[in-house]
Design a protein around this motif. Structure first.
Motif, PDB file in Angstrom:
ATOM      1  N   ALA A   1       0.693  -1.200  -0.020  1.00 32.41           N
ATOM      2  CA  ALA A   1       0.126   0.061   0.085  1.00 32.41           C
ATOM      3  C   ALA A   1       0.793   1.242  -0.059  1.00 32.41           C
ATOM      4  O   ALA A   1       0.652   2.304  -0.577  1.00 32.41           O
ATOM      5  N   TRP A   2       1.901   1.035   0.795  1.00 29.21           N
ATOM      6  CA  TRP A   2       2.988   2.321   0.741  1.00 29.21           C
ATOM      7  C   TRP A   2       3.778   2.468  -0.722  1.00 29.21           C
ATOM      8  O   TRP A   2       3.725   3.593  -1.029  1.00 29.21           O
ATOM      9  N   TYR A   3       4.231   1.452  -1.362  1.00 29.07           N
ATOM     10  CA  TYR A   3       4.708   1.601  -2.531  1.00 29.07           C
ATOM     11  C   TYR A   3       4.127   1.970  -3.604  1.00 29.07           C
ATOM     12  O   TYR A   3       4.276   2.867  -4.368  1.00 29.07           O
ATOM     13  N   PHE A   4       2.638   1.394  -3.648  1.00 29.01           N
ATOM     14  CA  PHE A   4       1.818   1.691  -4.727  1.00 29.01           C
ATOM     15  C   PHE A   4       0.615   2.567  -3.997  1.00 29.01           C
ATOM     16  O   PHE A   4      -0.415   1.946  -4.135  1.00 29.01           O
ATOM     17  N   SER A   5       0.973   3.674  -3.647  1.00 31.03           N
ATOM     18  CA  SER A   5       0.088   4.462  -2.851  1.00 31.03           C
ATOM     19  C   SER A   5      -0.992   5.066  -3.699  1.00 31.03           C
ATOM     20  O   SER A   5      -2.246   4.948  -3.159  1.00 31.03           O
ATOM     21  N   ASN A   6      -0.542   5.257  -5.006  1.00 36.24           N
ATOM     22  CA  ASN A   6      -1.943   5.736  -5.720  1.00 36.24           C
ATOM     23  C   ASN A   6      -2.742   4.536  -6.089  1.00 36.24           C
ATOM     24  O   ASN A   6      -4.195   4.931  -6.092  1.00 36.24           O
ATOM     25  N   ILE A   7      -2.514   3.453  -6.343  1.00 35.55           N
ATOM     26  CA  ILE A   7      -3.333   2.258  -6.637  1.00 35.55           C
ATOM     27  C   ILE A   7      -4.010   2.239  -5.221  1.00 35.55           C
ATOM     28  O   ILE A   7      -5.305   1.760  -5.223  1.00 35.55           O
ATOM     29  N   THR A   8      -3.423   2.335  -4.075  1.00 39.28           N
ATOM     30  CA  THR A   8      -4.092   1.978  -2.825  1.00 39.28           C
ATOM     31  C   THR A   8      -5.322   2.946  -2.642  1.00 39.28           C
ATOM     32  O   THR A   8      -6.367   2.686  -2.142  1.00 39.28           O
ATOM     33  N   VAL A   9      -4.956   4.499  -3.050  1.00 37.15           N
ATOM     34  CA  VAL A   9      -5.990   5.516  -2.810  1.00 37.15           C
ATOM     35  C   VAL A   9      -7.119   5.000  -3.700  1.00 37.15           C
ATOM     36  O   VAL A   9      -8.283   5.411  -3.340  1.00 37.15           O
ATOM     37  N   TYR A  10      -6.941   4.787  -4.981  1.00 40.00           N
ATOM     38  CA  TYR A  10      -7.884   4.494  -5.836  1.00 40.00           C
ATOM     39  C   TYR A  10      -8.833   3.174  -5.330  1.00 40.00           C
ATOM     40  O   TYR A  10      -9.918   3.266  -5.586  1.00 40.00           O
ATOM     41  N   LEU A  11      -8.118   2.232  -5.040  1.00 42.86           N
ATOM     42  CA  LEU A  11      -8.974   1.043  -4.316  1.00 42.86           C
ATOM     43  C   LEU A  11      -9.875   1.383  -3.173  1.00 42.86           C
ATOM     44  O   LEU A  11     -10.981   1.331  -3.159  1.00 42.86           O
ATOM     45  N   VAL A  12      -9.294   2.425  -2.301  1.00 43.70           N
ATOM     46  CA  VAL A  12      -9.968   2.884  -1.036  1.00 43.70           C
ATOM     47  C   VAL A  12     -11.160   3.537  -1.507  1.00 43.70           C
ATOM     48  O   VAL A  12     -12.211   3.444  -0.891  1.00 43.70           O
ATOM     49  N   LEU A  13     -10.954   4.503  -2.321  1.00 42.30           N
ATOM     50  CA  LEU A  13     -11.878   5.259  -2.878  1.00 42.30           C
ATOM     51  C   LEU A  13     -13.355   4.716  -3.471  1.00 42.30           C
ATOM     52  O   LEU A  13     -14.373   4.841  -3.128  1.00 42.30           O
ATOM     53  N   SER A  14     -12.842   3.452  -4.330  1.00 45.87           N
ATOM     54  CA  SER A  14     -13.700   2.748  -4.884  1.00 45.87           C
ATOM     55  C   SER A  14     -14.241   1.894  -4.004  1.00 45.87           C
ATOM     56  O   SER A  14     -15.660   1.720  -4.246  1.00 45.87           O
ATOM     57  N   LEU A  15     -13.785   1.366  -2.993  1.00 52.60           N
ATOM     58  CA  LEU A  15     -14.577   0.594  -1.922  1.00 52.60           C
ATOM     59  C   LEU A  15     -15.654   1.552  -1.071  1.00 52.60           C
ATOM     60  O   LEU A  15     -16.548   1.283  -0.935  1.00 52.60           O
ATOM     61  N   ILE A  16     -15.352   2.738  -0.700  1.00 51.39           N
ATOM     62  CA  ILE A  16     -16.277   3.766  -0.323  1.00 51.39           C
ATOM     63  C   ILE A  16     -17.306   4.001  -1.041  1.00 51.39           C
ATOM     64  O   ILE A  16     -18.358   4.059  -0.535  1.00 51.39           O
ATOM     65  N   LEU A  17     -16.963   4.170  -2.409  1.00 58.61           N
ATOM     66  CA  LEU A  17     -18.066   4.728  -3.338  1.00 58.61           C
ATOM     67  C   LEU A  17     -18.735   3.680  -3.619  1.00 58.61           C
ATOM     68  O   LEU A  17     -20.183   3.747  -3.747  1.00 58.61           O
TER      69      LEU A  17
ATOM     70  N   SER B   1      -4.038  13.911 -13.774  1.00 57.98           N
ATOM     71  CA  SER B   1      -3.988  12.943 -12.644  1.00 57.98           C
ATOM     72  C   SER B   1      -5.530  12.966 -12.231  1.00 57.98           C
ATOM     73  O   SER B   1      -5.716  11.769 -11.740  1.00 57.98           O
ATOM     74  N   LEU B   2      -6.116  14.039 -11.932  1.00 60.38           N
ATOM     75  CA  LEU B   2      -7.382  13.971 -11.247  1.00 60.38           C
ATOM     76  C   LEU B   2      -8.448  12.970 -12.481  1.00 60.38           C
ATOM     77  O   LEU B   2      -9.369  12.184 -11.782  1.00 60.38           O
ATOM     78  N   PHE B   3      -8.228  13.759 -13.763  1.00 61.99           N
ATOM     79  CA  PHE B   3      -8.943  12.667 -14.664  1.00 61.99           C
ATOM     80  C   PHE B   3      -8.985  11.097 -14.516  1.00 61.99           C
ATOM     81  O   PHE B   3      -9.752  10.541 -14.629  1.00 61.99           O
ATOM     82  N   ILE B   4      -7.628  10.874 -14.720  1.00 62.52           N
ATOM     83  CA  ILE B   4      -7.085   9.449 -14.541  1.00 62.52           C
ATOM     84  C   ILE B   4      -7.462   8.650 -13.271  1.00 62.52           C
ATOM     85  O   ILE B   4      -8.118   7.778 -13.269  1.00 62.52           O
ATOM     86  N   GLY B   5      -7.408   9.529 -12.290  1.00 64.37           N
ATOM     87  CA  GLY B   5      -7.964   9.123 -10.793  1.00 64.37           C
ATOM     88  C   GLY B   5      -9.432   8.706 -11.044  1.00 64.37           C
ATOM     89  O   GLY B   5      -9.849   7.678 -10.567  1.00 64.37           O
ATOM     90  N   THR B   6     -10.137   9.733 -11.472  1.00 66.57           N
ATOM     91  CA  THR B   6     -11.720   9.735 -11.310  1.00 66.57           C
ATOM     92  C   THR B   6     -12.178   8.437 -12.318  1.00 66.57           C
ATOM     93  O   THR B   6     -13.144   7.601 -11.876  1.00 66.57           O
ATOM     94  N   ILE B   7     -11.334   8.448 -13.731  1.00 69.10           N
ATOM     95  CA  ILE B   7     -11.675   7.089 -14.347  1.00 69.10           C
ATOM     96  C   ILE B   7     -11.371   5.705 -13.740  1.00 69.10           C
ATOM     97  O   ILE B   7     -12.349   4.823 -13.754  1.00 69.10           O
ATOM     98  N   ALA B   8     -10.280   5.554 -13.022  1.00 70.39           N
ATOM     99  CA  ALA B   8      -9.979   4.704 -12.568  1.00 70.39           C
ATOM    100  C   ALA B   8     -10.795   4.247 -10.952  1.00 70.39           C
ATOM    101  O   ALA B   8     -11.179   3.174 -10.973  1.00 70.39           O
ATOM    102  N   VAL B   9     -11.206   5.146 -10.490  1.00 71.62           N
ATOM    103  CA  VAL B   9     -12.312   4.952  -9.392  1.00 71.62           C
ATOM    104  C   VAL B   9     -13.345   4.506 -10.004  1.00 71.62           C
ATOM    105  O   VAL B   9     -14.110   3.668  -9.357  1.00 71.62           O
TER     106      VAL B   9
END
Length: 362
Positions: free
Chosen positions: A19-35, A157-165
């Motif tokens: 989670a620390w090394y791939f922090s961006n993927i972790t954030v996407y996954l956590v936000l996706s779980l919440i959503l 980055s926000l656009f990519i993050g939104t699409i990923a989530v």
């Protein structure tokens, strides 16, 4: 069982490292779980709804749920549009020569006071000239190309993050319980019931926590908007909405909300005397003080202590540990992550104690 605990500790350590090394993927996954957790009740209701004797397809129910979230977000964004438009109008109508003269007068008074008490030995007028030179050098030294590049990178980055989530959330909702089923498949048979009980308790506590946060946001928005409207502050709904969302950041959120309210109040108000500005600031601070007291006494103990069944001191330490690890994002997600690990460890510890008692009896 002891070997299993060793494997569990190694798994947790590996998960934290990943989670620390791939922090961006972790954030996407956590936000996706919440959503996904927020949209699942609406999606299930839509999916169970009969239209012409047929269930609405789950993929269509998910799309409708996403559309509802987008529509609600647009409605909230419309609250900020009049404020932004007003600020643009104010900035375009500013009298910069008048501001220049207003700044020069207090700076000259300060310089006279410093010279009077022999705190500086510079000629009169040099303090304002030095301030003016520093300001011009700061503006000239700004790299506007780098600034624009930063804006472009942040936007992408926000656009990519939104699409990923959105993509991850869609499949989490489409394959309802997919993550849970896959983790249960990896669980040995002798720990299956214990793992199911852990999952159930974690889901219940996180659901209570998210529901509590929603109640907190609505309550703060209602109290702040009502209070600001009573004392006659413009854009009360906009300030209250920002304050309610900012309050999701523990400890720093109330300060951000009050600061935003003061900035909006000063920039949009028509003041004749300086005392009116002070009176307006006092009114805003009084409203936010009342809201904060109500939040600290009633809302936060109900949400944080009761929903995740943790002591307030635990919550305090966990939040600041999250801030140390991941800044503001860490403060926001510290409690849910801590809840998952705390409940998991406690459930498996209870299972280990039961196993030891059973072993002694047999």
């Amino acid at each position: 069982m002891q070997r299993f605990f060793i494997y569990l500790i190694l798994f947790i350590a590996g998960f934290i490292l990943f989670a620390w090394y791939f922090s961006n993927i972790t954030v996407y996954l956590v936000l996706s779980l919440i959503l996904a957790a927020l949209l699942r009740p609406l999606t299930n209701r839509l999916h169970n709804f009969h239209l012409l004797g047929q269930h609405i397809p789950r993929w269509l129910a998910i799309i409708i749920s996403f559309a509802a979230i987008i529509f609600f977000s647009v409605l909230l964004g419309l609250l900020f549009f009049p404020l932004i438009n007003d600020q643009i109008t104010v900035l375009s109508a500013l009298d910069y020569e008048g501001i220049y003269e207003q700044i020069q007068t207090p700076v000259n008074r300060l310089e006279e006071w410093l010279i009077q008490y022999q705190l500086v030995q510079t000629p009169r007028g040099s303090l304002f000239e030095q301030l003016q030179t520093t300001l011009l050098e700061t503006v000239a030294g700004m790299d506007f190309g780098k600034f624009i590049s930063t804006i472009i990178n942040t936007t992408s980055s926000l656009f990519i993050g939104t699409i990923a989530v959105a993509f991850i959330s869609f499949f989490l909702l489409l394959e309802n319980g997919l993550l849970r089923r896959n983790l249960l498949h990896l669980t040995p048979n002798q720990y299956f019931e214990l793992t199911v009980a852990t999952f159930t308790k974690v889901e219940k506590l996180l659901s209570n926590y998210l529901s509590g946060l929603l109640i907190q946001v609505i309550a703060i928005f209602s109290m702040a908007s009502l209070g600001l409207s009573i004392v006659g502050i413009e854009y009360a709904l906009t300030i209250a909405l920002f304050a309610a969302i900012a309050n999701l950041i523990p400890y720093a959120g109330p300060i951000l909300g009050a600061s935003f309210g003061i900035i909006v109040g000063i920039s949009t108000g028509n003041f004749v005397e300086g005392s009116e500005v002070s009176y307006m600031i006092l009114k805003i601070l009084a409203v936010f003080a009342v809201v904060q007291v109500a939040d600290n006494i009633f809302l936060q103990p109900l949400i944080f202590s009761k929903s995740v069944k943790a002591h307030p001191l635990e919550i305090f330490v966990v939040i600041f540990a999250g801030a140390k690890i991941a800044g503001v994002v860490g403060m926001i997600f510290a409690i849910p992550v801590y809840t998952i690990f705390r409940v998991s460890v406690m459930e498996f510890y209870q299972g280990y104690k039961s196993y030891q008692i059973f072993k002694i009896k047999t």
